[in-house]
Design a protein around this motif. Structure first.
Motif, PDB file in Angstrom:
ATOM      1  N   ALA A 118       0.832  -1.207   0.000  1.00 32.80           N
ATOM      2  CA  ALA A 118       0.000   0.000   0.000  1.00 32.80           C
ATOM      3  C   ALA A 118       0.868   1.260   0.000  1.00 32.80           C
ATOM      4  CB  ALA A 118      -0.930  -0.005   1.201  1.00 32.80           C
ATOM      5  N   LEU A 119       1.934   1.269   0.793  1.00 34.17           N
ATOM      6  CA  LEU A 119       2.829   2.428   0.811  1.00 34.17           C
ATOM      7  C   LEU A 119       3.503   2.649  -0.539  1.00 34.17           C
ATOM      8  CD1 LEU A 119       4.593   2.181   4.284  1.00 34.17           C
ATOM      9  CD2 LEU A 119       2.904   3.856   3.532  1.00 34.17           C
ATOM     10  N   ILE A 120       3.947   1.571  -1.146  1.00 32.83           N
ATOM     11  CA  ILE A 120       4.596   1.683  -2.458  1.00 32.83           C
ATOM     12  C   ILE A 120       3.617   2.220  -3.486  1.00 32.83           C
ATOM     13  CG2 ILE A 120       5.588   0.342  -4.358  1.00 32.83           C
ATOM     14  CD1 ILE A 120       6.901  -1.422  -2.192  1.00 32.83           C
ATOM     15  N   SER A 121       2.379   1.751  -3.455  1.00 34.39           N
ATOM     16  CA  SER A 121       1.398   2.219  -4.441  1.00 34.39           C
ATOM     17  C   SER A 121       1.077   3.697  -4.260  1.00 34.39           C
ATOM     18  CB  SER A 121       0.123   1.384  -4.371  1.00 34.39           C
ATOM     19  OG  SER A 121      -0.573   1.653  -3.178  1.00 34.39           O
ATOM     20  N   LEU A 122       1.250   4.227  -3.069  1.00 40.10           N
ATOM     21  CA  LEU A 122       0.979   5.649  -2.838  1.00 40.10           C
ATOM     22  C   LEU A 122       2.065   6.558  -3.403  1.00 40.10           C
ATOM     23  CD1 LEU A 122      -0.391   5.566   0.815  1.00 40.10           C
ATOM     24  CD2 LEU A 122      -1.687   5.936  -1.295  1.00 40.10           C
ATOM     25  N   VAL A 123       3.279   6.055  -3.537  1.00 40.86           N
ATOM     26  CA  VAL A 123       4.365   6.903  -4.019  1.00 40.86           C
ATOM     27  C   VAL A 123       4.594   6.791  -5.522  1.00 40.86           C
ATOM     28  CG1 VAL A 123       5.551   6.903  -1.801  1.00 40.86           C
ATOM     29  CG2 VAL A 123       6.171   5.215  -3.516  1.00 40.86           C
ATOM     30  N   LEU A 124       3.934   5.880  -6.197  1.00 38.98           N
ATOM     31  CA  LEU A 124       4.102   5.734  -7.639  1.00 38.98           C
ATOM     32  C   LEU A 124       3.403   6.866  -8.372  1.00 38.98           C
ATOM     33  CD1 LEU A 124       3.602   1.910  -8.136  1.00 38.98           C
ATOM     34  CD2 LEU A 124       5.718   3.181  -8.287  1.00 38.98           C
ATOM     35  N   ARG A 125       4.016   7.348  -9.401  1.00 39.91           N
ATOM     36  CA  ARG A 125       3.420   8.375 -10.248  1.00 39.91           C
ATOM     37  C   ARG A 125       3.291   7.854 -11.657  1.00 39.91           C
ATOM     38  NH1 ARG A 125       6.753  13.740  -8.476  1.00 39.91           N
ATOM     39  NH2 ARG A 125       6.183  13.655  -6.300  1.00 39.91           N
ATOM     40  N   ARG A 126       2.344   8.402 -12.376  1.00 36.84           N
ATOM     41  CA  ARG A 126       2.150   8.011 -13.771  1.00 36.84           C
ATOM     42  C   ARG A 126       3.304   8.542 -14.615  1.00 36.84           C
ATOM     43  NH1 ARG A 126      -3.039   9.026 -17.649  1.00 36.84           N
ATOM     44  NH2 ARG A 126      -2.278   7.675 -19.274  1.00 36.84           N
ATOM     45  N   SER A 127       3.705   7.752 -15.602  1.00 38.96           N
ATOM     46  CA  SER A 127       4.804   8.130 -16.478  1.00 38.96           C
ATOM     47  C   SER A 127       4.454   9.400 -17.240  1.00 38.96           C
ATOM     48  CB  SER A 127       5.091   6.995 -17.461  1.00 38.96           C
ATOM     49  OG  SER A 127       6.004   7.429 -18.438  1.00 38.96           O
ATOM     50  N   ARG A 128       5.412  10.297 -17.392  1.00 38.91           N
ATOM     51  CA  ARG A 128       5.174  11.540 -18.126  1.00 38.91           C
ATOM     52  C   ARG A 128       5.137  11.321 -19.621  1.00 38.91           C
ATOM     53  NH1 ARG A 128       8.998  15.801 -14.909  1.00 38.91           N
ATOM     54  NH2 ARG A 128       7.894  15.626 -12.938  1.00 38.91           N
ATOM     55  N   GLU A 129       5.761  10.260 -20.104  1.00 35.79           N
ATOM     56  CA  GLU A 129       5.819  10.061 -21.551  1.00 35.79           C
ATOM     57  C   GLU A 129       4.495   9.600 -22.131  1.00 35.79           C
ATOM     58  OE1 GLU A 129       7.357   5.724 -22.816  1.00 35.79           O
ATOM     59  OE2 GLU A 129       8.825   6.892 -21.702  1.00 35.79           O
ATOM     60  N   GLN A 130       3.586   9.118 -21.328  1.00 40.03           N
ATOM     61  CA  GLN A 130       2.314   8.612 -21.825  1.00 40.03           C
ATOM     62  C   GLN A 130       1.247   9.691 -21.678  1.00 40.03           C
ATOM     63  OE1 GLN A 130       0.958   5.113 -19.922  1.00 40.03           O
ATOM     64  NE2 GLN A 130      -0.624   4.733 -21.407  1.00 40.03           N
ATOM     65  N   THR A 131       0.681  10.103 -22.778  1.00 35.67           N
ATOM     66  CA  THR A 131      -0.392  11.086 -22.779  1.00 35.67           C
ATOM     67  C   THR A 131      -1.576  10.523 -23.534  1.00 35.67           C
ATOM     68  OG1 THR A 131       0.336  12.132 -24.823  1.00 35.67           O
ATOM     69  CG2 THR A 131       1.298  12.972 -22.771  1.00 35.67           C
ATOM     70  N   SER A 132      -2.641  11.284 -23.601  1.00 40.15           N
ATOM     71  CA  SER A 132      -3.821  10.802 -24.319  1.00 40.15           C
ATOM     72  C   SER A 132      -3.574  10.747 -25.816  1.00 40.15           C
ATOM     73  CB  SER A 132      -5.027  11.690 -24.012  1.00 40.15           C
ATOM     74  OG  SER A 132      -4.765  13.005 -24.448  1.00 40.15           O
ATOM     75  N   HIS A 133      -2.529  11.433 -26.316  1.00 40.01           N
ATOM     76  CA  HIS A 133      -2.207  11.401 -27.741  1.00 40.01           C
ATOM     77  C   HIS A 133      -1.177  10.342 -28.072  1.00 40.01           C
ATOM     78  CE1 HIS A 133      -4.588  14.960 -28.237  1.00 40.01           C
ATOM     79  NE2 HIS A 133      -3.913  15.542 -27.261  1.00 40.01           N
ATOM     80  N   ASP A 134      -0.817   9.558 -27.109  1.00 36.31           N
ATOM     81  CA  ASP A 134       0.148   8.484 -27.294  1.00 36.31           C
ATOM     82  C   ASP A 134      -0.483   7.403 -28.172  1.00 36.31           C
ATOM     83  OD1 ASP A 134       2.163   6.636 -27.091  1.00 36.31           O
ATOM     84  OD2 ASP A 134       2.200   6.602 -24.908  1.00 36.31           O
TER      85      ASP A 134
END
Length: 97
Positions: A71-87
Motif C-alpha cells: 500500500a505504501l509503495i502504491s501511494l508513491v508511484l506516479r504516472r509516467s510523463r511520456e504517456q499522454t492521451s495522444h500516445d
C-alpha cells in the motif's frame, strides 16, 4: 478471483507507471521476481512453520507487513510523463466522417 491476474494487470501497471521505453526490461524483471518468490517462498514458509509449530500469530503479522508495504509503495508511484492521451499506445475513439 486474483489467480492469474498478474498476467493482465502487471503489464498494464508497468506501462502506466513507468512508460513503455523500458517496458520489456521491467516486465522481464517482474517475472524474474515472481520466479524467485515462487521458488523460495515455500521453503521459507516451511522453515518458519517448523520453527514456530503453527502458521498463526507470526504469519499474520508478516502478511500484514507485506500488505502495508504494498500500500505504501502504491501511494508513491506516479504516472509516467511520456504517456499522454495522444500516445499511439493509448486507445482513443476515432471518428472518420
Amino acid at each position: 478471483m486474483g489467480l492469474g491476474s498478474e498476467a493482465d494487470v502487471a503489464p498494464y501497471l508497468l506501462a502506466h507507471y513507468f512508460g513503455r521505453r523500458h517496458f520489456s526490461v521491467l516486465y522481464g524483471l517482474t517475472w524474474t521476481a515472481y520466479a524467485i518468490g515462487g521458488a523460495t517462498g515455500p521453503m521459507a514458509i516451511g522453515r518458519w512453520y517448523d520453527s514456530a509449530g503453527s502458521y498463526q500469530p507470526r504469519f499474520i503479522v508478516y502478511l500484514a507487513c507485506v500488505a502495508f508495504a504494498a500500500a505504501l509503495i502504491s501511494l508513491v508511484l506516479r504516472r509516467s510523463r511520456e504517456q499522454t492521451s495522444h500516445d499511439p499506445g493509448v486507445m482513443t475513439p476515432v471518428c472518420n466522417n
